[in-house]
Design an enzyme around this catalytic site. Structure first.
Site, PDB file in Angstrom:
ATOM      1  CG  ASP A  98      -2.187   1.147   1.211  1.00  0.00           C
ATOM      2  OD1 ASP A  98      -2.425   1.424   0.048  1.00  0.00           O
ATOM      3  OD2 ASP A  98      -2.563   1.353   2.115  1.00  0.00           O
TER       4      ASP A  98
ATOM      5  CB  CYS B 173     -24.251  -6.137 -11.348  1.00  0.00           C
ATOM      6  SG  CYS B 173     -24.312  -5.818  -9.783  1.00  0.00           S
TER       7      CYS B 173
ATOM      8  CB  CYS C 285     -20.443  -1.083  -6.674  1.00  0.00           C
ATOM      9  SG  CYS C 285     -20.001  -1.137  -8.520  1.00  0.00           S
TER      10      CYS C 285
ATOM     11  CB  CYS D 182     -21.314   5.979  -4.933  1.00  0.00           C
ATOM     12  SG  CYS D 182     -20.303   7.243  -4.611  1.00  0.00           S
TER      13      CYS D 182
ATOM     14  CB  CYS E 161     -13.975   8.627  -3.067  1.00  0.00           C
ATOM     15  SG  CYS E 161     -14.248   7.204  -2.166  1.00  0.00           S
TER      16      CYS E 161
ATOM     17  CB  CYS F  36     -19.038   0.898  -3.787  1.00  0.00           C
ATOM     18  SG  CYS F  36     -17.413   1.252  -3.264  1.00  0.00           S
TER      19      CYS F  36
ATOM     20  CB  CYS G 235     -20.011  -6.467  -4.206  1.00  0.00           C
ATOM     21  SG  CYS G 235     -19.322  -7.561  -5.655  1.00  0.00           S
TER      22      CYS G 235
END
Length: 363
Positions: A145, A202, A205, A209, A225, A255, A259
């Site tokens: 990360d 689909c 998601c 939001c 976001c 989001c 799923c």
């Protein structure tokens, strides 16, 4: 490479993937370390549209993100790994809880940076040692990360999942709940086949939001976001997004949580290090608003939340308090009107005004 060397490398590859499971990784695969023109083009387009917001580090080392071999020329393969943090509870359960705050599932337990990196280092040491036993020299570098590594596209290339329409990794076995890490190595392993996209038609998601952060499928504008706004953004939160934040004070799971592939994710597969701390599952806003710097550090010791600091965290809590409609929060909010941090003080003023607007008349 002669057949004998190739066979030894293949055996090492299979043993590596098995060892990855022993180290706590739920998903593992291998991709090549060369440049991917499609990956580079998508990154450059995203940066050109300023959709990275204030995350300047995304632009500073963009070339290294686009091609592992620019970051480390000796790299031949990328070992992409995923560690599950699948929750046992519904991440959306607190949406209507006025006096409670919502913290993203990934931040309710131990800091994933530490847990994943330690496991990566163990696996990398194992690989070097096993390669040496077979007369093969192996160089390795581990990343979690904080380096210029595009873990999600690499994970897709390595076959451990695909980037969904929300741009996050999705796995058929683990849903949306994987922490990603990577090991770059000088070993030229046979790569796995890239994972095929399984989103179909689909759009759950995208529809979920609250701030319309997706201009199109597989495109995200970080500036809209809630995860970016509550974690990366340092100044006042733009007014246009404050009401939509609801009671989210650190990250956003919306989001991810909707799923359909999450129906296959098993919380039993989650690493126990990421089990939620009881005090972070449904924290009371009143208590969070009272945190000073020392109290913040104690509460979030060993948590990824600690990285944003008390001021940014309390700013987020004030937005949630303003959205709560809970008149009982006016007192702790008022106490922050004269906070030493001007961003906190401004958020307190906004929250107090909003509480006054939404306060229900007494009956």
């Amino acid at each position: 490479m002669n057949g004998s060397s190739a066979d030894r490398l293949e055996l090492l590859r299979q043993a590596l993937l098995e060892q990855a499971q022993k180290e706590g990784f739920a998903a593992a695969g291998i991709a090549g370390a060369g440049a991917d023109p499609r990956r580079i083009a998508r990154l450059r387009d995203w940066l050109a549209q300023d959709r990275h917001g204030s995350m300047g580090w995304m632009e500073d080392r963009a070339d290294q993100r686009g091609a592992p071999q620019i970051l480390w020329p000796e790299a031949q393969s990328v070992i992409a790994l995923g560690m599950s943090y699948a929750p046992a509870h519904d991440p959306l359960a607190l949406a209507d809880a006025r006096d409670r705050a919502r913290i993203s599932v990934y931040a309710q337990g131990r800091d994933y940076h530490d847990t994943v990196k330690k496991a990566l280092k163990r696996l990398a040491r194992w690989l070097v040692g096993e390669a040496a036993k077979q007369g093969i020299e192996a160089g390795v570098k581990v990343f979690v990360d904080t380096a210029p590594v595009m873990e999600k596209p690499l994970g897709e290339a390595a076959g451990i999942g695909w980037q969904g329409k929300h741009t996050n990794m999705v796995s058929r076995q683990h849903g949306s709940w994987l922490f990603l890490g990577a090991i770059y190595t000088t070993l030229a392993f046979r790569p796995d086949e890239p994972h095929q996209d399984r989103c179909g038609s689909c759009t759950a998601c995208l529809n979920a939001c609250p701030t319309n952060a997706f201009p199109a499928p597989r495109q995200i504008d970080a500036r809209r976001c809630i995860s970016y706004l509550t974690i990366e953004h340092k100044g006042p939160i733009p007014h246009e997004f404050r009401a939509a934040m609801g009671n989210r004070i650190y990250g956003c799971d919306d989001c991810l949580a909707v799923c359909p592939w999450n129906s296959f994710a098993q919380s039993a597969a989650a690493n126990r290090a990421f089990l939620p701390r009881a005090e972070l599952v449904a924290p009371r806003l009143r208590e969070l608003l009272a945190l000073d710097d020392a109290g913040f550090r104690v509460l979030f010791s060993g948590s990824p939340i600690k990285r944003i600091g008390r001021d940014r965290f309390v700013r987020n809590c004030l937005i949630a308090a303003g959205n709560s409609g809970d008149a009982a929060l006016a007192e702790p909010v008022s106490a922050l009107l004269t906070d030493s941090d001007p961003v906190v003080a401004e958020a307190a003023g906004w929250a107090l005004a909003r509480l006054a607007e939404t306060r229900q008349p007494a009956t």
